[in-house]
Motif scaffolding. Structure first.
Motif, mmCIF file in Angstrom:
data_model
loop_
_atom_site.group_PDB
_atom_site.id
_atom_site.type_symbol
_atom_site.label_atom_id
_atom_site.label_comp_id
_atom_site.label_asym_id
_atom_site.label_seq_id
_atom_site.Cartn_x
_atom_site.Cartn_y
_atom_site.Cartn_z
ATOM 1 N N LYS A 80 24.769 71.958 49.456
ATOM 2 C CA LYS A 80 25.291 72.884 48.276
ATOM 3 C C LYS A 80 26.220 73.579 48.874
ATOM 4 O O LYS A 80 25.652 74.380 49.872
ATOM 5 C CB LYS A 80 24.143 73.482 47.666
ATOM 6 C CG LYS A 80 23.608 72.402 46.439
ATOM 7 C CD LYS A 80 22.793 73.184 45.761
ATOM 8 C CE LYS A 80 21.961 72.377 44.571
ATOM 9 N NZ LYS A 80 20.832 72.950 44.013
ATOM 10 N N GLY A 81 27.377 73.753 48.364
ATOM 11 C CA GLY A 81 28.573 74.867 49.066
ATOM 12 C C GLY A 81 28.989 74.396 50.111
ATOM 13 O O GLY A 81 30.197 75.354 50.562
ATOM 14 N N ARG A 82 28.637 73.221 50.667
ATOM 15 C CA ARG A 82 29.605 72.766 51.734
ATOM 16 C C ARG A 82 30.234 71.304 51.428
ATOM 17 O O ARG A 82 31.539 71.135 51.797
ATOM 18 C CB ARG A 82 28.484 72.522 53.036
ATOM 19 C CG ARG A 82 28.146 73.855 53.379
ATOM 20 C CD ARG A 82 27.344 73.451 54.613
ATOM 21 N NE ARG A 82 26.229 72.677 54.813
ATOM 22 C CZ ARG A 82 26.278 71.425 55.591
ATOM 23 N NH1 ARG A 82 27.212 70.935 56.313
ATOM 24 N NH2 ARG A 82 25.200 70.511 55.156
ATOM 25 N N PHE A 83 29.555 70.457 50.438
ATOM 26 C CA PHE A 83 29.991 69.332 50.150
ATOM 27 C C PHE A 83 30.659 69.117 48.860
ATOM 28 O O PHE A 83 29.991 69.926 48.023
ATOM 29 C CB PHE A 83 29.128 68.274 50.232
ATOM 30 C CG PHE A 83 28.666 67.834 51.876
ATOM 31 C CD1 PHE A 83 28.986 68.637 52.866
ATOM 32 C CD2 PHE A 83 27.996 66.877 51.999
ATOM 33 C CE1 PHE A 83 28.636 68.209 54.244
ATOM 34 C CE2 PHE A 83 27.441 66.269 53.440
ATOM 35 C CZ PHE A 83 27.951 67.080 54.353
ATOM 36 N N THR A 84 31.678 68.463 48.356
ATOM 37 C CA THR A 84 32.191 68.336 46.944
ATOM 38 C C THR A 84 32.484 66.882 46.896
ATOM 39 O O THR A 84 33.070 66.167 47.722
ATOM 40 C CB THR A 84 33.532 69.011 46.893
ATOM 41 O OG1 THR A 84 33.173 70.382 47.310
ATOM 42 C CG2 THR A 84 33.894 68.922 45.380
ATOM 43 N N VAL A 85 31.812 66.287 45.695
ATOM 44 C CA VAL A 85 31.928 65.151 45.272
ATOM 45 C C VAL A 85 32.911 64.883 44.205
ATOM 46 O O VAL A 85 32.867 66.016 43.328
ATOM 47 C CB VAL A 85 30.730 64.313 44.922
ATOM 48 C CG1 VAL A 85 29.895 65.032 43.650
ATOM 49 C CG2 VAL A 85 30.775 62.998 44.579
ATOM 50 N N SER A 86 33.713 63.898 44.322
ATOM 51 C CA SER A 86 35.051 63.964 43.312
ATOM 52 C C SER A 86 35.136 62.418 43.100
ATOM 53 O O SER A 86 34.736 61.539 43.777
ATOM 54 C CB SER A 86 35.977 64.745 43.444
ATOM 55 O OG SER A 86 36.540 64.179 44.769
ATOM 56 N N ARG A 87 35.982 62.135 41.992
ATOM 57 C CA ARG A 87 36.206 60.715 41.792
ATOM 58 C C ARG A 87 37.682 60.530 41.027
ATOM 59 O O ARG A 87 38.279 61.547 40.447
ATOM 60 C CB ARG A 87 35.171 60.058 40.941
ATOM 61 C CG ARG A 87 35.069 60.582 39.411
ATOM 62 C CD ARG A 87 33.702 59.929 38.780
ATOM 63 N NE ARG A 87 33.872 58.571 38.541
ATOM 64 C CZ ARG A 87 32.725 57.930 38.566
ATOM 65 N NH1 ARG A 87 31.495 58.443 38.544
ATOM 66 N NH2 ARG A 87 33.008 56.317 38.255
ATOM 67 N N ASP A 88 38.131 59.723 41.224
ATOM 68 C CA ASP A 88 39.607 59.350 40.638
ATOM 69 C C ASP A 88 39.295 58.070 40.031
ATOM 70 O O ASP A 88 39.604 57.045 40.437
ATOM 71 C CB ASP A 88 40.659 59.078 41.774
ATOM 72 C CG ASP A 88 42.077 58.885 41.073
ATOM 73 O OD1 ASP A 88 42.127 58.358 39.755
ATOM 74 O OD2 ASP A 88 42.856 59.332 41.654
ATOM 75 N N ASN A 89 39.201 57.837 38.740
ATOM 76 C CA ASN A 89 38.894 56.741 37.908
ATOM 77 C C ASN A 89 40.237 55.741 37.678
ATOM 78 O O ASN A 89 39.933 54.672 37.508
ATOM 79 C CB ASN A 89 38.232 56.995 36.492
ATOM 80 C CG ASN A 89 36.926 57.623 36.555
ATOM 81 O OD1 ASN A 89 36.280 57.391 37.659
ATOM 82 N ND2 ASN A 89 36.572 58.164 35.424
ATOM 83 N N ALA A 90 41.355 56.224 37.865
ATOM 84 C CA ALA A 90 42.390 55.548 37.927
ATOM 85 C C ALA A 90 42.538 54.674 39.231
ATOM 86 O O ALA A 90 43.195 53.533 39.216
ATOM 87 C CB ALA A 90 43.701 56.241 37.725
ATOM 88 N N LYS A 91 42.022 55.178 40.265
ATOM 89 C CA LYS A 91 42.052 54.282 41.473
ATOM 90 C C LYS A 91 40.441 53.782 41.793
ATOM 91 O O LYS A 91 40.605 53.166 42.872
ATOM 92 C CB LYS A 91 42.339 55.318 42.753
ATOM 93 C CG LYS A 91 43.697 56.037 42.567
ATOM 94 C CD LYS A 91 44.161 56.865 43.654
ATOM 95 C CE LYS A 91 45.390 57.430 43.648
ATOM 96 N NZ LYS A 91 45.748 58.414 44.909
ATOM 97 N N ASN A 92 39.902 53.804 40.951
ATOM 98 C CA ASN A 92 38.144 53.411 41.293
ATOM 99 C C ASN A 92 37.756 53.813 42.305
ATOM 100 O O ASN A 92 37.077 53.067 43.312
ATOM 101 C CB ASN A 92 38.159 51.812 41.113
ATOM 102 C CG ASN A 92 38.492 51.335 39.772
ATOM 103 O OD1 ASN A 92 38.722 51.915 38.890
ATOM 104 N ND2 ASN A 92 38.451 49.938 39.621
ATOM 105 N N THR A 93 37.860 54.989 42.886
ATOM 106 C CA THR A 93 37.581 55.649 43.961
ATOM 107 C C THR A 93 36.682 57.022 43.801
ATOM 108 O O THR A 93 37.140 57.847 43.065
ATOM 109 C CB THR A 93 38.624 55.906 44.825
ATOM 110 O OG1 THR A 93 39.206 54.664 45.119
ATOM 111 C CG2 THR A 93 38.168 56.392 46.130
ATOM 112 N N VAL A 94 35.591 56.832 44.575
ATOM 113 C CA VAL A 94 34.824 58.402 44.579
ATOM 114 C C VAL A 94 34.964 58.859 46.241
ATOM 115 O O VAL A 94 35.121 58.176 47.163
ATOM 116 C CB VAL A 94 33.180 58.041 44.366
ATOM 117 C CG1 VAL A 94 32.508 57.204 45.190
ATOM 118 C CG2 VAL A 94 32.485 59.389 44.164
ATOM 119 N N TYR A 95 34.997 60.017 46.053
ATOM 120 C CA TYR A 95 35.066 60.966 47.502
ATOM 121 C C TYR A 95 34.045 61.663 47.707
ATOM 122 O O TYR A 95 33.301 62.334 46.877
ATOM 123 C CB TYR A 95 36.525 61.901 47.553
ATOM 124 C CG TYR A 95 37.681 60.963 47.031
ATOM 125 C CD1 TYR A 95 37.925 60.874 45.538
ATOM 126 C CD2 TYR A 95 38.554 59.937 47.689
ATOM 127 C CE1 TYR A 95 39.353 60.382 45.232
ATOM 128 C CE2 TYR A 95 39.501 59.495 47.463
ATOM 129 C CZ TYR A 95 40.061 59.404 46.190
ATOM 130 O OH TYR A 95 41.113 58.636 45.924
#
Length: 120
Positions: free
Chosen positions: A65-80
């Protein structure tokens, strides 16, 4: 069929940053929560972060927490997974994950994993 392919791992010095990507296929990506897990040598696989299908809700292990960030781009079918201020204890193989609940059973789908090594 469900396919998950991670990329972006590598060797980084303590305090550095990396971004992992996971390209998904074989299902309607925006309908499902996606997660990142990690497994260090000699340890059990643990949940690092998760994000709901719309991206409206996320959760993190206390250790990141506070160091990692999860995100996604549903147009690219990709999670980061953006990883900042990395520590040696973050060294692990990182796995992308999605799961299904069918007839009372959870089914887990995994990528092949991406090695992250934090060392000076």
């Amino acid at each position: 069929q469900v396919q998950l392919v991670e990329s972006g791992g590598g060797l980084v010095q303590p305090g550095g940053s990396l971004r992992l990507s996971c390209a998904a296929s074989g299902f309607t990506f925006s309908d499902y929560t996606m997660s990142w897990y990690r497994q260090a040598p000699g340890k059990e696989r643990e949940l690092v972060a998760g994000i709901t299908g719309t991206g409206g809700s996320t959760n993190y292990a206390d250790s990141v927490k506070g160091r990692f960030t999860v995100s996604r781009d549903n147009a690219k079918n990709t999670v980061y997974l953006q990883m900042n201020n990395l520590k040696p204890e973050d060294t692990a193989v990182y796995y992308c994950n999605t799961k299904r609940y069918l007839s009372g059973t959870f089914y887990y789908f995994w990528g092949h994993g991406a090695q992250v090594t934090v060392s000076s």
